[in-house]
Design a protein around this motif. Structure first.
Motif, PDB file in Angstrom:
ATOM      1  N   ALA A  88       0.843  -1.207   0.000  1.00  0.00           N
ATOM      2  CA  ALA A  88       0.000   0.000   0.000  1.00  0.00           C
ATOM      3  C   ALA A  88       0.877   1.256   0.000  1.00  0.00           C
ATOM      4  CB  ALA A  88      -0.937  -0.003   1.198  1.00  0.00           C
ATOM      5  N   LYS A  89       1.963   1.229   0.776  1.00  0.00           N
ATOM      6  CA  LYS A  89       2.892   2.379   0.801  1.00  0.00           C
ATOM      7  C   LYS A  89       3.462   2.663  -0.583  1.00  0.00           C
ATOM      8  CE  LYS A  89       6.219   2.082   3.706  1.00  0.00           C
ATOM      9  NZ  LYS A  89       7.235   1.918   4.766  1.00  0.00           N
ATOM     10  N   LYS A  90       3.657   1.611  -1.372  1.00  0.00           N
ATOM     11  CA  LYS A  90       4.215   1.749  -2.727  1.00  0.00           C
ATOM     12  C   LYS A  90       3.135   2.051  -3.758  1.00  0.00           C
ATOM     13  CE  LYS A  90       7.920  -1.500  -1.702  1.00  0.00           C
ATOM     14  NZ  LYS A  90       8.386  -2.879  -1.894  1.00  0.00           N
ATOM     15  N   GLY A  91       1.877   2.106  -3.323  1.00  0.00           N
ATOM     16  CA  GLY A  91       0.781   2.392  -4.244  1.00  0.00           C
ATOM     17  C   GLY A  91       0.285   1.183  -5.012  1.00  0.00           C
ATOM     18  N   ASN A  92       0.740  -0.016  -4.631  1.00  0.00           N
ATOM     19  CA  ASN A  92       0.310  -1.232  -5.304  1.00  0.00           C
ATOM     20  C   ASN A  92      -0.907  -1.787  -4.555  1.00  0.00           C
ATOM     21  OD1 ASN A  92       0.019  -3.641  -6.625  1.00  0.00           O
ATOM     22  ND2 ASN A  92       2.191  -4.191  -6.534  1.00  0.00           N
ATOM     23  N   TYR A  93      -2.066  -1.184  -4.812  1.00  0.00           N
ATOM     24  CA  TYR A  93      -3.256  -1.464  -4.011  1.00  0.00           C
ATOM     25  C   TYR A  93      -3.873  -2.823  -4.294  1.00  0.00           C
ATOM     26  CZ  TYR A  93      -2.568   3.387  -2.899  1.00  0.00           C
ATOM     27  OH  TYR A  93      -2.007   4.572  -2.481  1.00  0.00           O
TER      28      TYR A  93
END
Length: 129
Positions: A88-93
């Motif tokens: 989630a921190k990396k935007g890979n939801y």
């Protein structure tokens, strides 16, 4: 427990290594891991190296009796929760969602196994006090 497709060809080498580790194992845990791992590979869902190592370690230790299935599921709940946070921190939801779901399922599996798995005494016919 289940294999989705007997002749599945793994696309993700990390998932293939997990599958190889589950081959020939008898525990419910290894069977569940084998089926879920195949489903995730078929849908191109990755796995972190930390979680892959943990799953492989759990499969081996559950099989030898060195680790309980309850504890294996607890460990996976923690690892997949960490992975979900990192994804989630990396935007890979999408990946984070799958990992969060995996964390939840493993937490529930741990609870279920802790309630319905006989203790060594119960297996010998000695009821709980």
């Amino acid at each position: 427990m289940f294999k989705v497709k007997q002749n599945h060809t793994f696309q993700n080498p990390m998932r293939q290594q997990i599958d190889q580790t589950t081959q020939g194992k008898q525990s419910d845990y290894a069977h569940a891991v084998g089926g879920v791992n195949q489903i995730l590979d078929r849908h191109d869902i990755g796995i972190s190296s930390r979680s892959q190592a943990s799953v492989i370690d759990n499969v081996k230790k559950v099989e030898t009796g060195e680790r309980s299935e309850v504890n294996a599921h607890q460990r996976e709940a923690l690892n997949f929760g960490r992975d979900a946070f990192e994804s989630a921190k990396k935007g890979n939801y999408k990946q984070a969602g799958v990992e969060a779901f995996g964390s939840t399922v493993n937490g529930l599996a741990s609870l279920f196994k802790s309630i319905y798995t006989e203790t060594p005494s119960e297996k010998q016919g000695i009821p709980p006090h």
